[in-house]
Design an enzyme around this catalytic site. Structure first.
Site, mmCIF file in Angstrom:
data_model
loop_
_atom_site.group_PDB
_atom_site.id
_atom_site.type_symbol
_atom_site.label_atom_id
_atom_site.label_comp_id
_atom_site.label_asym_id
_atom_site.label_seq_id
_atom_site.Cartn_x
_atom_site.Cartn_y
_atom_site.Cartn_z
ATOM 1 C CD GLU A 210 -2.898 -1.250 2.318
ATOM 2 O OE1 GLU A 210 -2.671 -0.550 3.318
ATOM 3 O OE2 GLU A 210 -3.872 -1.991 2.219
ATOM 4 C CD GLU A 318 -4.247 -7.942 1.077
ATOM 5 O OE1 GLU A 318 -5.118 -7.342 1.737
ATOM 6 O OE2 GLU A 318 -3.046 -7.652 1.118
HETATM 7 C C1 XIL Z 1 -5.713 -7.244 7.945
HETATM 8 C C2 XIL Z 1 -5.943 -8.566 8.673
HETATM 9 O O1 XIL Z 1 -6.837 -9.347 7.907
HETATM 10 C C3 XIL Z 1 -6.518 -8.304 10.044
HETATM 11 O O2 XIL Z 1 -6.609 -9.523 10.780
HETATM 12 C C4 XIL Z 1 -5.612 -7.318 10.796
HETATM 13 O O3 XIL Z 1 -6.203 -6.989 12.025
HETATM 14 C C5 XIL Z 1 -5.412 -6.050 9.995
HETATM 15 O O4 XIL Z 1 -4.867 -6.394 8.713
HETATM 16 N N1 XIL Z 1 -4.781 -4.946 3.485
HETATM 17 C C6 XIL Z 1 -3.700 -5.727 3.813
HETATM 18 C C7 XIL Z 1 -3.829 -6.766 4.862
HETATM 19 O O5 XIL Z 1 -2.668 -5.629 3.142
HETATM 20 O O6 XIL Z 1 -2.618 -6.996 5.529
HETATM 21 C C8 XIL Z 1 -4.907 -6.419 5.854
HETATM 22 O O7 XIL Z 1 -5.073 -7.524 6.717
HETATM 23 C C9 XIL Z 1 -6.202 -6.109 5.131
HETATM 24 C C10 XIL Z 1 -6.026 -4.917 4.234
#
Ligand code: XIL
Length: 413
Positions: A210, A318
Protein backbone atom coordinates in the site's frame (compact mmCIF):
# COMPACT_ATOMS: atom_id res chain seq x y z
CA UNK A 1 -14.58 9.91 -1.89
CA UNK A 2 -16.32 7.74 0.74
CA UNK A 3 -19.14 5.55 -0.51
CA UNK A 4 -22.64 6.81 0.04
CA UNK A 5 -23.66 4.31 2.78
CA UNK A 6 -20.72 5.44 4.87
CA UNK A 7 -21.34 9.11 4.09
CA UNK A 8 -24.95 8.68 5.10
CA UNK A 9 -24.02 7.00 8.36
CA UNK A 10 -21.44 9.67 9.20
CA UNK A 11 -23.87 12.49 8.34
CA UNK A 12 -26.58 10.96 10.54
CA UNK A 13 -24.16 10.42 13.42
CA UNK A 14 -23.04 14.06 13.19
CA UNK A 15 -26.66 15.25 13.03
CA UNK A 16 -27.43 13.24 16.17
CA UNK A 17 -24.41 14.72 17.90
CA UNK A 18 -25.80 18.23 17.28
CA UNK A 19 -29.46 17.38 17.86
CA UNK A 20 -29.08 15.61 21.21
CA UNK A 21 -27.30 18.45 23.07
CA UNK A 22 -29.65 21.00 21.45
CA UNK A 23 -32.72 19.13 22.66
CA UNK A 24 -31.23 18.85 26.14
CA UNK A 25 -30.67 22.61 26.23
CA UNK A 26 -34.26 23.17 25.09
CA UNK A 27 -35.52 20.80 27.78
CA UNK A 28 -33.92 22.95 30.44
CA UNK A 29 -35.53 26.01 28.94
CA UNK A 30 -39.08 26.24 30.32
CA UNK A 31 -40.94 27.51 27.23
CA UNK A 32 -39.25 25.16 24.76
CA UNK A 33 -39.60 21.93 26.69
CA UNK A 34 -42.09 20.37 24.24
CA UNK A 35 -39.76 20.99 21.31
CA UNK A 36 -36.88 19.46 23.28
CA UNK A 37 -38.93 16.31 23.98
CA UNK A 38 -39.88 16.00 20.29
CA UNK A 39 -36.29 16.33 19.10
CA UNK A 40 -35.17 13.76 21.65
CA UNK A 41 -37.83 11.28 20.48
CA UNK A 42 -36.75 11.80 16.85
CA UNK A 43 -33.10 11.30 17.82
CA UNK A 44 -34.02 8.12 19.65
CA UNK A 45 -35.92 6.74 16.64
CA UNK A 46 -33.26 7.71 14.09
CA UNK A 47 -30.49 6.37 16.35
CA UNK A 48 -32.29 3.06 16.80
CA UNK A 49 -32.90 2.76 13.05
CA UNK A 50 -29.24 3.54 12.36
CA UNK A 51 -27.95 1.01 14.87
CA UNK A 52 -30.38 -1.62 13.57
CA UNK A 53 -29.22 -0.99 10.01
CA UNK A 54 -25.58 -1.35 11.01
CA UNK A 55 -25.80 -4.28 13.39
CA UNK A 56 -28.85 -6.19 12.18
CA UNK A 57 -27.64 -9.63 11.08
CA UNK A 58 -28.88 -9.56 7.48
CA UNK A 59 -29.15 -13.11 6.28
CA UNK A 60 -30.06 -14.75 3.01
CA UNK A 61 -31.39 -18.24 2.42
CA UNK A 62 -28.52 -20.69 2.13
CA UNK A 63 -30.12 -22.92 -0.52
CA UNK A 64 -26.73 -24.31 -1.51
CA UNK A 65 -26.64 -26.29 1.71
CA UNK A 66 -29.18 -28.75 0.29
CA UNK A 67 -26.68 -30.00 -2.32
CA UNK A 68 -23.63 -29.41 -0.19
CA UNK A 69 -22.41 -33.00 -0.54
CA UNK A 70 -21.76 -32.48 -4.27
CA UNK A 71 -20.00 -29.21 -3.52
CA UNK A 72 -17.89 -30.79 -0.78
CA UNK A 73 -16.61 -33.38 -3.26
CA UNK A 74 -14.98 -30.76 -5.47
CA UNK A 75 -11.20 -31.01 -5.27
CA UNK A 76 -10.41 -27.50 -6.33
CA UNK A 77 -6.74 -27.77 -5.44
CA UNK A 78 -6.09 -30.59 -7.89
CA UNK A 79 -7.65 -28.56 -10.68
CA UNK A 80 -5.72 -25.44 -9.73
CA UNK A 81 -2.53 -27.53 -9.88
CA UNK A 82 -3.56 -28.94 -13.27
CA UNK A 83 -4.11 -25.38 -14.53
CA UNK A 84 -0.68 -24.38 -13.13
CA UNK A 85 -2.41 -21.61 -11.25
CA UNK A 86 -2.08 -20.46 -7.63
CA UNK A 87 -5.39 -20.56 -5.82
CA UNK A 88 -4.85 -19.35 -2.29
CA UNK A 89 -6.30 -18.17 0.97
CA UNK A 90 -5.04 -16.04 3.83
CA UNK A 91 -4.76 -17.97 7.05
CA UNK A 92 -4.04 -16.78 10.57
CA UNK A 93 -3.27 -19.97 12.47
CA UNK A 94 -2.01 -23.50 12.15
CA UNK A 95 -5.34 -25.06 13.08
CA UNK A 96 -7.11 -23.50 10.10
CA UNK A 97 -4.23 -24.42 7.85
CA UNK A 98 -4.43 -28.08 8.83
CA UNK A 99 -8.15 -28.31 8.10
CA UNK A 100 -8.71 -31.05 5.49
CA UNK A 101 -11.12 -28.87 3.45
CA UNK A 102 -8.50 -26.14 3.37
CA UNK A 103 -5.86 -28.54 2.12
CA UNK A 104 -8.19 -29.98 -0.53
CA UNK A 105 -9.05 -26.52 -1.86
CA UNK A 106 -5.96 -24.33 -1.99
CA UNK A 107 -2.43 -24.76 -3.32
CA UNK A 108 -1.11 -21.48 -1.94
CA UNK A 109 -1.34 -19.62 1.37
CA UNK A 110 -0.65 -16.15 2.67
CA UNK A 111 -0.15 -15.84 6.43
CA UNK A 112 -2.75 -13.16 7.23
CA UNK A 113 -0.76 -11.48 10.01
CA UNK A 114 2.08 -13.77 11.13
CA UNK A 115 4.69 -12.17 8.84
CA UNK A 116 3.91 -8.55 9.60
CA UNK A 117 6.52 -6.48 11.38
CA UNK A 118 4.51 -6.18 14.56
CA UNK A 119 4.34 -9.99 14.81
CA UNK A 120 7.97 -10.66 14.03
CA UNK A 121 9.73 -8.06 16.13
CA UNK A 122 9.13 -8.03 19.81
CA UNK A 123 10.70 -4.69 20.76
CA UNK A 124 10.63 -1.08 19.65
CA UNK A 125 14.24 -1.17 18.47
CA UNK A 126 13.19 -3.71 15.86
CA UNK A 127 16.11 -6.00 16.55
CA UNK A 128 14.66 -8.86 18.61
CA UNK A 129 12.84 -11.29 16.36
CA UNK A 130 10.36 -14.02 17.13
CA UNK A 131 9.84 -16.31 14.15
CA UNK A 132 8.18 -19.18 16.04
CA UNK A 133 4.58 -18.77 14.83
CA UNK A 134 5.53 -17.88 11.27
CA UNK A 135 8.01 -20.74 11.06
CA UNK A 136 5.42 -23.25 12.24
CA UNK A 137 2.92 -22.10 9.61
CA UNK A 138 5.41 -21.86 6.77
CA UNK A 139 6.97 -25.26 7.52
CA UNK A 140 3.61 -26.98 7.79
CA UNK A 141 2.45 -25.39 4.52
CA UNK A 142 5.60 -26.56 2.75
CA UNK A 143 5.19 -30.10 4.08
CA UNK A 144 1.73 -30.05 2.53
CA UNK A 145 3.13 -28.91 -0.81
CA UNK A 146 1.65 -25.42 -0.64
CA UNK A 147 3.25 -22.29 -2.00
CA UNK A 148 3.68 -19.50 0.57
CA UNK A 149 3.24 -15.78 -0.20
CA UNK A 150 5.14 -13.60 2.24
CA UNK A 151 3.02 -10.67 3.40
CA UNK A 152 4.48 -8.10 4.00
CA UNK A 153 7.88 -6.45 4.55
CA UNK A 154 7.52 -2.67 4.36
CA UNK A 155 4.06 -1.31 5.16
CA UNK A 156 3.95 2.30 6.26
CA UNK A 157 0.35 2.19 7.47
CA UNK A 158 1.27 -0.37 10.10
CA UNK A 159 3.43 2.13 11.94
CA UNK A 160 1.26 5.16 11.29
CA UNK A 161 -2.13 3.65 12.00
CA UNK A 162 -1.51 0.77 14.37
CA UNK A 163 1.69 2.23 15.90
CA UNK A 164 2.97 -1.23 16.57
CA UNK A 165 5.91 -0.92 16.37
CA UNK A 166 5.73 2.87 16.39
CA UNK A 167 8.71 3.78 14.23
CA UNK A 168 8.31 7.49 14.97
CA UNK A 169 8.90 6.83 18.66
CA UNK A 170 11.92 4.70 17.78
CA UNK A 171 13.33 7.41 15.51
CA UNK A 172 12.85 10.13 18.11
CA UNK A 173 15.52 8.35 20.13
CA UNK A 174 18.03 9.72 17.55
CA UNK A 175 19.12 13.33 16.92
CA UNK A 176 16.99 14.87 14.14
CA UNK A 177 19.84 14.79 11.61
CA UNK A 178 20.43 11.04 12.14
CA UNK A 179 16.85 9.84 11.80
CA UNK A 180 16.79 9.26 8.04
CA UNK A 181 19.96 7.19 8.21
CA UNK A 182 18.57 5.23 11.16
CA UNK A 183 15.39 4.37 9.26
CA UNK A 184 17.39 3.43 6.16
CA UNK A 185 19.49 1.05 8.28
CA UNK A 186 16.36 -0.34 9.85
CA UNK A 187 14.69 -1.16 6.51
CA UNK A 188 17.86 -2.74 5.21
CA UNK A 189 18.40 -4.85 8.29
CA UNK A 190 14.76 -5.86 8.69
CA UNK A 191 14.31 -6.92 5.06
CA UNK A 192 17.65 -8.72 5.05
CA UNK A 193 16.84 -10.59 8.28
CA UNK A 194 13.30 -11.62 7.39
CA UNK A 195 13.83 -12.53 3.73
CA UNK A 196 17.10 -14.25 4.65
CA UNK A 197 15.38 -16.25 7.38
CA UNK A 198 12.79 -17.64 4.95
CA UNK A 199 15.11 -17.93 1.97
CA UNK A 200 14.19 -20.95 -0.13
CA UNK A 201 10.93 -21.41 1.77
CA UNK A 202 8.98 -18.26 0.94
CA UNK A 203 9.21 -17.84 -2.80
CA UNK A 204 7.04 -14.75 -3.26
CA UNK A 205 7.10 -11.58 -1.14
CA UNK A 206 4.89 -8.53 -0.93
CA UNK A 207 7.91 -6.31 -0.46
CA UNK A 208 6.05 -3.01 -0.19
CA UNK A 209 2.40 -2.85 0.79
CA UNK A 210 0.00 0.00 0.00
CA UNK A 211 2.47 2.70 -1.04
CA UNK A 212 -0.30 4.83 -2.60
CA UNK A 213 -2.29 7.44 -0.74
CA UNK A 214 -6.00 6.84 -0.18
CA UNK A 215 -6.95 10.45 0.51
CA UNK A 216 -4.75 12.05 -2.16
CA UNK A 217 -5.36 9.83 -5.18
CA UNK A 218 -2.42 9.69 -7.54
CA UNK A 219 0.18 10.44 -4.85
CA UNK A 220 2.36 8.24 -2.72
CA UNK A 221 1.20 7.85 0.89
CA UNK A 222 3.22 10.15 3.10
CA UNK A 223 3.88 7.32 5.53
CA UNK A 224 6.70 7.14 8.05
CA UNK A 225 9.16 5.77 5.45
CA UNK A 226 8.29 8.45 2.90
CA UNK A 227 8.53 11.23 5.50
CA UNK A 228 12.17 10.40 6.29
CA UNK A 229 13.43 8.81 3.07
CA UNK A 230 11.18 10.09 0.30
CA UNK A 231 10.02 7.73 -2.49
CA UNK A 232 13.45 6.03 -2.45
CA UNK A 233 12.31 3.77 0.41
CA UNK A 234 10.53 1.55 -2.14
CA UNK A 235 13.69 1.02 -4.14
CA UNK A 236 15.68 0.30 -0.97
CA UNK A 237 13.21 -2.38 0.12
CA UNK A 238 13.24 -4.15 -3.25
CA UNK A 239 17.03 -3.99 -3.63
CA UNK A 240 17.52 -5.41 -0.18
CA UNK A 241 14.97 -8.21 -0.67
CA UNK A 242 16.62 -9.18 -3.94
CA UNK A 243 20.02 -9.26 -2.28
CA UNK A 244 18.71 -11.46 0.53
CA UNK A 245 17.05 -13.96 -1.83
CA UNK A 246 17.78 -13.49 -5.55
CA UNK A 247 15.33 -16.28 -6.44
CA UNK A 248 12.29 -14.85 -4.68
CA UNK A 249 9.56 -13.18 -6.73
CA UNK A 250 9.19 -9.63 -5.46
CA UNK A 251 5.80 -7.92 -5.50
CA UNK A 252 4.41 -4.49 -4.85
CA UNK A 253 0.98 -4.96 -3.28
CA UNK A 254 -1.71 -2.30 -3.53
CA UNK A 255 -5.34 -1.77 -2.67
CA UNK A 256 -7.46 -0.86 -5.70
CA UNK A 257 -11.21 -1.20 -5.62
CA UNK A 258 -11.51 -0.53 -9.32
CA UNK A 259 -9.07 -0.48 -12.16
CA UNK A 260 -9.39 3.01 -13.54
CA UNK A 261 -8.90 6.48 -12.17
CA UNK A 262 -6.04 8.31 -10.52
CA UNK A 263 -4.93 5.57 -8.11
CA UNK A 264 -4.91 2.89 -10.80
CA UNK A 265 -2.90 5.16 -13.10
CA UNK A 266 -0.52 6.07 -10.29
CA UNK A 267 0.17 2.38 -9.69
CA UNK A 268 1.08 1.78 -13.32
CA UNK A 269 3.27 4.89 -13.35
CA UNK A 270 5.02 3.74 -10.20
CA UNK A 271 5.69 0.29 -11.66
CA UNK A 272 7.05 1.84 -14.86
CA UNK A 273 9.30 4.19 -12.91
CA UNK A 274 10.66 1.34 -10.79
CA UNK A 275 11.28 -0.81 -13.85
CA UNK A 276 13.05 2.03 -15.66
CA UNK A 277 15.24 2.60 -12.60
CA UNK A 278 16.29 -1.06 -12.63
CA UNK A 279 14.49 -1.95 -9.40
CA UNK A 280 14.07 -5.75 -9.19
CA UNK A 281 10.28 -5.82 -9.11
CA UNK A 282 8.67 -8.97 -10.54
CA UNK A 283 5.01 -8.45 -9.89
CA UNK A 284 2.06 -6.42 -8.76
CA UNK A 285 -0.41 -7.67 -6.18
CA UNK A 286 -3.92 -6.35 -6.62
CA UNK A 287 -5.55 -6.72 -3.23
CA UNK A 288 -9.13 -6.64 -4.58
CA UNK A 289 -11.17 -5.97 -1.46
CA UNK A 290 -14.48 -5.23 -3.20
CA UNK A 291 -16.34 -3.57 -0.39
CA UNK A 292 -18.72 -0.96 -1.77
CA UNK A 293 -18.94 -1.81 -5.47
CA UNK A 294 -17.90 -4.45 -7.95
CA UNK A 295 -15.28 -3.49 -10.53
CA UNK A 296 -15.79 -3.55 -14.27
CA UNK A 297 -14.33 -6.84 -15.49
CA UNK A 298 -13.48 -5.36 -18.87
CA UNK A 299 -11.58 -2.68 -16.95
CA UNK A 300 -9.79 -5.36 -14.95
CA UNK A 301 -8.78 -7.20 -18.11
CA UNK A 302 -7.36 -4.16 -19.84
CA UNK A 303 -5.57 -3.14 -16.64
CA UNK A 304 -3.99 -6.60 -16.53
CA UNK A 305 -2.84 -6.18 -20.11
CA UNK A 306 -1.24 -2.85 -19.30
CA UNK A 307 0.57 -4.27 -16.28
CA UNK A 308 1.77 -7.23 -18.33
CA UNK A 309 3.12 -4.78 -20.94
CA UNK A 310 5.01 -3.02 -18.16
CA UNK A 311 6.85 -6.29 -17.66
CA UNK A 312 5.37 -7.52 -14.40
CA UNK A 313 3.28 -10.52 -13.43
CA UNK A 314 0.09 -10.01 -11.45
CA UNK A 315 -1.71 -11.76 -8.62
CA UNK A 316 -5.05 -11.04 -7.03
CA UNK A 317 -3.80 -11.12 -3.48
CA UNK A 318 -6.56 -10.36 -0.96
CA UNK A 319 -9.87 -11.08 -2.59
CA UNK A 320 -13.19 -10.50 -0.93
CA UNK A 321 -16.42 -9.39 -2.59
CA UNK A 322 -18.94 -8.75 0.18
CA UNK A 323 -22.22 -10.63 -0.06
CA UNK A 324 -24.03 -7.31 0.51
CA UNK A 325 -23.02 -6.33 -3.03
CA UNK A 326 -25.22 -9.12 -4.42
CA UNK A 327 -28.25 -8.47 -2.23
CA UNK A 328 -30.54 -7.65 -5.17
CA UNK A 329 -29.95 -11.04 -6.85
CA UNK A 330 -32.49 -13.88 -6.43
CA UNK A 331 -29.80 -15.90 -4.71
CA UNK A 332 -26.88 -13.69 -3.59
CA UNK A 333 -24.65 -16.71 -2.97
CA UNK A 334 -25.04 -17.86 -6.58
CA UNK A 335 -24.41 -14.34 -7.85
CA UNK A 336 -21.29 -14.09 -5.71
CA UNK A 337 -20.02 -17.38 -7.16
CA UNK A 338 -20.63 -16.13 -10.67
CA UNK A 339 -18.72 -12.94 -9.97
CA UNK A 340 -15.72 -14.87 -8.64
CA UNK A 341 -15.68 -17.14 -11.67
CA UNK A 342 -15.87 -14.18 -14.07
CA UNK A 343 -12.98 -12.56 -12.25
CA UNK A 344 -10.99 -15.79 -12.39
CA UNK A 345 -11.90 -16.14 -16.07
CA UNK A 346 -10.53 -12.65 -16.80
CA UNK A 347 -7.38 -13.49 -14.87
CA UNK A 348 -6.85 -16.80 -16.68
CA UNK A 349 -7.16 -15.04 -20.04
CA UNK A 350 -3.81 -13.41 -19.40
CA UNK A 351 -0.73 -15.54 -18.77
CA UNK A 352 0.76 -12.77 -16.66
CA UNK A 353 -1.94 -13.39 -14.05
CA UNK A 354 -0.47 -16.04 -11.80
CA UNK A 355 -2.80 -16.45 -8.90
CA UNK A 356 -5.88 -15.55 -6.95
CA UNK A 357 -5.91 -15.51 -3.16
CA UNK A 358 -8.99 -15.03 -0.96
CA UNK A 359 -8.38 -13.04 2.21
CA UNK A 360 -9.83 -15.85 4.30
CA UNK A 361 -11.01 -19.45 4.32
CA UNK A 362 -14.47 -19.52 5.95
CA UNK A 363 -16.98 -16.77 6.63
CA UNK A 364 -16.56 -17.44 10.34
CA UNK A 365 -13.34 -15.47 10.40
CA UNK A 366 -13.54 -12.39 8.20
CA UNK A 367 -11.48 -9.28 8.91
CA UNK A 368 -14.32 -7.04 7.68
CA UNK A 369 -16.68 -8.23 10.44
CA UNK A 370 -14.75 -6.35 13.08
CA UNK A 371 -15.57 -2.99 11.43
CA UNK A 372 -19.39 -3.01 11.11
CA UNK A 373 -19.73 0.76 10.70
CA UNK A 374 -17.45 0.80 7.68
CA UNK A 375 -18.48 -2.57 6.31
CA UNK A 376 -22.16 -3.19 7.12
CA UNK A 377 -22.97 -6.90 7.12
CA UNK A 378 -23.38 -9.32 5.43
CA UNK A 379 -19.76 -9.72 4.41
CA UNK A 380 -19.51 -13.53 3.97
CA UNK A 381 -17.01 -13.29 1.13
CA UNK A 382 -15.26 -16.65 1.22
CA UNK A 383 -15.61 -20.08 -0.37
CA UNK A 384 -16.92 -21.83 2.76
CA UNK A 385 -19.58 -20.53 5.10
CA UNK A 386 -19.26 -20.15 8.86
CA UNK A 387 -20.26 -23.78 9.39
CA UNK A 388 -17.85 -25.02 6.77
CA UNK A 389 -20.45 -25.75 4.08
CA UNK A 390 -19.00 -25.26 0.63
CA UNK A 391 -20.60 -22.31 -1.19
CA UNK A 392 -21.67 -22.21 -4.87
CA UNK A 393 -18.52 -20.28 -5.83
CA UNK A 394 -16.58 -23.51 -5.45
CA UNK A 395 -18.31 -25.09 -8.44
CA UNK A 396 -17.94 -21.93 -10.58
CA UNK A 397 -14.22 -21.71 -9.89
CA UNK A 398 -13.80 -25.40 -10.48
CA UNK A 399 -15.34 -25.14 -13.96
CA UNK A 400 -13.02 -22.28 -14.87
CA UNK A 401 -9.92 -24.11 -13.66
CA UNK A 402 -10.91 -27.37 -15.35
CA UNK A 403 -11.46 -25.57 -18.67
CA UNK A 404 -8.10 -23.90 -18.30
CA UNK A 405 -6.37 -27.19 -17.45
CA UNK A 406 -7.73 -28.66 -20.70
CA UNK A 407 -6.46 -25.82 -22.83
CA UNK A 408 -2.90 -25.89 -24.08
CA UNK A 409 -2.76 -22.11 -23.94
CA UNK A 410 -3.35 -22.02 -20.22
CA UNK A 411 -0.01 -22.19 -18.40
CA UNK A 412 0.28 -19.72 -15.60
CA UNK A 413 3.39 -20.78 -13.77
C1 XIL B 1 -5.71 -7.24 7.95
C2 XIL B 1 -5.94 -8.57 8.67
O1 XIL B 1 -6.84 -9.35 7.91
C3 XIL B 1 -6.52 -8.30 10.04
O2 XIL B 1 -6.61 -9.52 10.78
C4 XIL B 1 -5.61 -7.32 10.80
O3 XIL B 1 -6.20 -6.99 12.02
C5 XIL B 1 -5.41 -6.05 10.00
O4 XIL B 1 -4.87 -6.39 8.71
N1 XIL B 1 -4.78 -4.95 3.49
C6 XIL B 1 -3.70 -5.73 3.81
C7 XIL B 1 -3.83 -6.77 4.86
O5 XIL B 1 -2.67 -5.63 3.14
O6 XIL B 1 -2.62 -7.00 5.53
C8 XIL B 1 -4.91 -6.42 5.85
O7 XIL B 1 -5.07 -7.52 6.72
C9 XIL B 1 -6.20 -6.11 5.13
C10 XIL B 1 -6.03 -4.92 4.23
Amino acid sequence: MLPYVVQLQIALCLALFVAIPTSLILLCWKRKRKLGVRILIICFLVGTALLTFIFYPHTFKKSYRSNSRDLQMIALRAHADAAHFYLGAAVDDLKTLSNSRFLATFNSITPENALKMRQLVSNAQVDVYDFAKADAMVNFALQQGLRVRGHTLVWGKLSDLFRDPDLEVYLHGFPVEDRAAALQRLIELYVKTVVGHFRGRIVTWDVVNEPLSIFHPGQLEHNVYWRYLGPGYIRTAFMQAHKADPDAKLYLNEELSNFSGKRAEALINLVNQLKRAGVPIDGVGLQSHFIYALPSLAGFQSYLERLAKSGVTVEITELDARLALFRSADDPYIAQGQFYSSLLHSCLQNLACKGMTFWGFTDKHCWLDSLPLLFPKPNEPYLFDAELYAKPALRNLDLELTNCAHSLMCRHR
